[in-house]
Design a protein around this motif. Structure first.
Motif, PDB file in Angstrom:
ATOM      1  N   VAL A  43       0.847  -1.189   0.000  1.00 26.42           N
ATOM      2  CA  VAL A  43       0.000   0.000   0.000  1.00 26.42           C
ATOM      3  C   VAL A  43       0.885   1.243   0.000  1.00 26.42           C
ATOM      4  CG1 VAL A  43      -1.738   1.288   1.310  1.00 26.42           C
ATOM      5  CG2 VAL A  43      -1.839  -1.224   1.216  1.00 26.42           C
ATOM      6  N   HIS A  44       0.553   2.214  -0.826  1.00 23.83           N
ATOM      7  CA  HIS A  44       1.282   3.477  -0.854  1.00 23.83           C
ATOM      8  C   HIS A  44       0.770   4.368   0.276  1.00 23.83           C
ATOM      9  CE1 HIS A  44       3.474   2.930  -4.639  1.00 23.83           C
ATOM     10  NE2 HIS A  44       2.425   2.228  -5.014  1.00 23.83           N
TER      11      HIS A  44
ATOM     12  N   SER B  80      -1.499   5.915   8.484  1.00 21.37           N
ATOM     13  CA  SER B  80      -2.336   6.288   7.352  1.00 21.37           C
ATOM     14  C   SER B  80      -3.526   5.336   7.236  1.00 21.37           C
ATOM     15  CB  SER B  80      -1.523   6.257   6.056  1.00 21.37           C
ATOM     16  OG  SER B  80      -2.356   6.374   4.931  1.00 21.37           O
ATOM     17  N   THR B  81      -4.653   5.872   6.760  1.00 25.21           N
ATOM     18  CA  THR B  81      -5.843   5.040   6.553  1.00 25.21           C
ATOM     19  C   THR B  81      -5.938   4.509   5.124  1.00 25.21           C
ATOM     20  OG1 THR B  81      -7.198   6.977   5.995  1.00 25.21           O
ATOM     21  CG2 THR B  81      -7.114   6.297   8.323  1.00 25.21           C
ATOM     22  N   MET B  82      -4.896   4.710   4.308  1.00 20.80           N
ATOM     23  CA  MET B  82      -4.937   4.241   2.930  1.00 20.80           C
ATOM     24  C   MET B  82      -5.182   2.732   2.871  1.00 20.80           C
ATOM     25  SD  MET B  82      -4.588   6.769   0.863  1.00 20.80           S
ATOM     26  CE  MET B  82      -4.026   8.468   0.823  1.00 20.80           C
ATOM     27  N   LEU B  83      -6.275   2.349   2.205  1.00 20.33           N
ATOM     28  CA  LEU B  83      -6.671   0.954   2.022  1.00 20.33           C
ATOM     29  C   LEU B  83      -6.778   0.200   3.352  1.00 20.33           C
ATOM     30  CD1 LEU B  83      -4.724  -0.067  -1.200  1.00 20.33           C
ATOM     31  CD2 LEU B  83      -7.061   0.775  -1.005  1.00 20.33           C
TER      32      LEU B  83
ATOM     33  N   GLU C 234      -4.081   3.542  -2.801  1.00 18.76           N
ATOM     34  CA  GLU C 234      -3.398   2.984  -3.960  1.00 18.76           C
ATOM     35  C   GLU C 234      -2.385   1.943  -3.505  1.00 18.76           C
ATOM     36  OE1 GLU C 234      -2.568   6.481  -6.986  1.00 18.76           O
ATOM     37  OE2 GLU C 234      -2.475   7.215  -4.911  1.00 18.76           O
ATOM     38  N   ALA C 235      -2.051   1.026  -4.418  1.00 17.24           N
ATOM     39  CA  ALA C 235      -1.107  -0.031  -4.086  1.00 17.24           C
ATOM     40  C   ALA C 235      -0.463  -0.578  -5.353  1.00 17.24           C
ATOM     41  CB  ALA C 235      -1.811  -1.162  -3.331  1.00 17.24           C
ATOM     42  N   PHE C 236       0.626  -1.321  -5.162  1.00 19.42           N
ATOM     43  CA  PHE C 236       1.220  -2.145  -6.197  1.00 19.42           C
ATOM     44  C   PHE C 236       1.069  -3.605  -5.793  1.00 19.42           C
ATOM     45  CE2 PHE C 236       4.329   1.298  -7.726  1.00 19.42           C
ATOM     46  CZ  PHE C 236       3.608   1.499  -8.896  1.00 19.42           C
ATOM     47  N   VAL C 237       0.658  -4.431  -6.736  1.00 15.76           N
ATOM     48  CA  VAL C 237       0.533  -5.867  -6.492  1.00 15.76           C
ATOM     49  C   VAL C 237       1.127  -6.591  -7.694  1.00 15.76           C
ATOM     50  CG1 VAL C 237      -1.003  -7.779  -5.889  1.00 15.76           C
ATOM     51  CG2 VAL C 237      -1.622  -5.431  -5.244  1.00 15.76           C
ATOM     52  N   ASN C 238       2.237  -7.273  -7.470  1.00 14.53           N
ATOM     53  CA  ASN C 238       2.903  -8.040  -8.524  1.00 14.53           C
ATOM     54  C   ASN C 238       3.227  -7.182  -9.742  1.00 14.53           C
ATOM     55  OD1 ASN C 238       4.051 -10.454  -9.450  1.00 14.53           O
ATOM     56  ND2 ASN C 238       2.204 -11.042 -10.560  1.00 14.53           N
TER      57      ASN C 238
ATOM     58  N   PHE D 135       1.539  -4.526 -10.740  1.00 12.48           N
ATOM     59  CA  PHE D 135       0.347  -3.883 -11.293  1.00 12.48           C
ATOM     60  C   PHE D 135      -0.161  -2.814 -10.320  1.00 12.48           C
ATOM     61  CE2 PHE D 135       0.262  -8.130 -13.256  1.00 12.48           C
ATOM     62  CZ  PHE D 135       0.307  -7.757 -14.585  1.00 12.48           C
ATOM     63  N   TYR D 136      -0.689  -1.749 -10.879  1.00 16.37           N
ATOM     64  CA  TYR D 136      -1.195  -0.621 -10.099  1.00 16.37           C
ATOM     65  C   TYR D 136      -2.645  -0.876  -9.710  1.00 16.37           C
ATOM     66  CZ  TYR D 136      -2.953   4.145  -9.298  1.00 16.37           C
ATOM     67  OH  TYR D 136      -3.556   5.271  -8.784  1.00 16.37           O
ATOM     68  N   TYR D 137      -3.001  -0.494  -8.478  1.00 20.11           N
ATOM     69  CA  TYR D 137      -4.375  -0.620  -7.988  1.00 20.11           C
ATOM     70  C   TYR D 137      -4.801   0.695  -7.371  1.00 20.11           C
ATOM     71  CZ  TYR D 137      -8.305  -1.900  -4.963  1.00 20.11           C
ATOM     72  OH  TYR D 137      -9.531  -1.942  -4.329  1.00 20.11           O
ATOM     73  N   LEU D 138      -6.020   1.131  -7.660  1.00 18.04           N
ATOM     74  CA  LEU D 138      -6.608   2.343  -7.095  1.00 18.04           C
ATOM     75  C   LEU D 138      -8.018   2.056  -6.631  1.00 18.04           C
ATOM     76  CD1 LEU D 138      -6.894   5.452  -6.580  1.00 18.04           C
ATOM     77  CD2 LEU D 138      -7.645   5.625  -8.975  1.00 18.04           C
ATOM     78  N   ASN D 139      -8.325   2.456  -5.400  1.00 18.27           N
ATOM     79  CA  ASN D 139      -9.697   2.457  -4.903  1.00 18.27           C
ATOM     80  C   ASN D 139     -10.021   3.896  -4.518  1.00 18.27           C
ATOM     81  OD1 ASN D 139     -12.221   1.469  -3.905  1.00 18.27           O
ATOM     82  ND2 ASN D 139     -11.398   1.596  -1.824  1.00 18.27           N
ATOM     83  N   ASP D 140     -10.917   4.554  -5.271  1.00 18.90           N
ATOM     84  CA  ASP D 140     -11.173   5.980  -5.053  1.00 18.90           C
ATOM     85  C   ASP D 140     -12.462   6.268  -4.303  1.00 18.90           C
ATOM     86  OD1 ASP D 140     -13.042   5.394  -6.979  1.00 18.90           O
ATOM     87  OD2 ASP D 140     -12.217   6.742  -8.502  1.00 18.90           O
TER      88      ASP D 140
END
Length: 339
Positions: free
Chosen positions: A31-32, A38-41, A57-61, A63-68
């Motif tokens: 998680v970034h 931080s409460t991110m994710l 936001e995060a990186f997984v393997n 790949f970029y992930y965003l939950n807005d």
């Protein structure tokens, strides 16, 4: 296997697998977030059939992930007779071509994370405990299990630092700092992880050794301008009896002279294997005499036996107050500041 390199004209990154292989070398999965507060994710339980996932936001393997937007994730009901330990994960899937937040059921312990870099790959966000016969997760039954990632250490110029970010590392002229949100706190400087050397013993201006079979070793570690040093001698023979009328001295690690602005103190211990007892004392550098050695090994004595007798410090010689001989041991340890 054929060689592959990219991206070049005529050799692009053409598949998601190629992208993943390349991008996951750029940084760690996670998680970034600036710091663990931080409460991110972050996942929370609210006593309903869902847990909530905060934005982030995060990186997984690779790949970029965003939950807005805050997301509800359904809890799988526990039909068993004992409590169940589950995970909320971010799941990257090559076949599904996506990264999604998912609820993953376990058992008496948390389920194993998928770790196929060419298939399904997961990182944890939270651990949830679901009571027997229940389908809800309360706030106290959620444990934060997020992995974090960041941009790494940030280079900086003295006098031109960016605002402090809690948990962020900053490098400046080789020095390492960590942010606490209010400022940058020093945590390390370039140095020597561990070094060894052969100490050179002396009496005044005369160099000598403790016998050809003596053990004579020094170990040191450097942190910025501070040097930690430890010296041990297992004596094989007395070097010269009354022929060395000056105090004992021993060299500091080569290339690391002591500062001329102060005297540094060390602890020394002497043990006789020839029936003369033992002693402890303080060793000191004398920069006015030499910046490359410990110039005195001193011990305390008085001029009388009464409590009011005046104490004094005396220097060790090769034959005073002990006749140093085969089997005797001298240890010196301490720290000093370099120039």
């Amino acid at each position: 296997m054929a060689e592959f390199s990219a991206p070049f004209d005529g050799s692009p990154i053409a598949t998601q697998s190629q992208w993943s292989r390349m991008a996951r070398r750029w940084g760690q999965d996670g998680v970034h977030a600036a710091d663990p507060d931080s409460t991110m994710l972050k996942v929370a339980g609210n006593g309903t059939g869902n847990v909530t996932l905060q934005t982030g936001e995060a990186f997984v393997n690779g790949f970029y992930y965003l939950n807005d937007a805050v997301k509800n994730i359904a809890v799988t009901p526990n039909a068993g007779t004992v409590a169940r330990v589950d995970l909320v994960v971010l799941r990257a899937s090559m076949s599904a071509k996506s990264v999604v937040a998912a609820y993953k059921t376990g058992g008496s312990s948390a389920p194993t994370l998928a770790a196929d870099e060419d298939g399904v790959y997961e990182i944890p966000l939270a651990q949830c405990t679901v009571a027997a016969g229940s389908s809800v997760v309360t706030a106290v039954n959620v444990l934060d299990r997020r992995w974090f990632t960041d941009s790494g250490a940030t280079p900086s110029l003295p006098g031109a630092r960016r605002p402090s970010v809690r948990g962020r590392l900053l490098t400046e002229g080789g020095r390492l700092y960590i942010g606490d949100g209010a400022g940058w706190q020093w945590i390390g400087s370039p140095g020597v992880e561990e070094g060894t050397y052969t100490p050179q013993w002396s009496a005044g201006t005369r160099n000598f050794h403790w016998g050809t079979d003596a053990v004579n070793r020094g170990i040191y570690q450097v942190r910025g301008r501070r040097v930690d040093v430890s010296i041990r001698v297992l004596v094989a023979s007395n070097p010269g009896g009354s022929g060395y009328p000056d105090p004992l001295g021993v060299s500091l690690p080569p290339g690391y002279p002591c500062t001329t602005t102060e005297r540094s103190l060390f602890v020394w211990n002497y043990t006789s294997e020839n029936g003369e007892g033992s002693a402890i004392g303080v060793a000191t550098t004398l920069p006015t005499t030499s910046t490359t050695k410990i110039a005195r090994l001193r011990y305390s004595m008085t001029n009388g036996a009464s409590q009011s007798a005046v104490p004094n410090a005396y220097s060790m010689f090769v034959n005073t107050p002990f006749n140093i001989r085969n089997g005797d041991v001298i240890d010196i340890t301490g720290s000093y500041w370099t120039t």
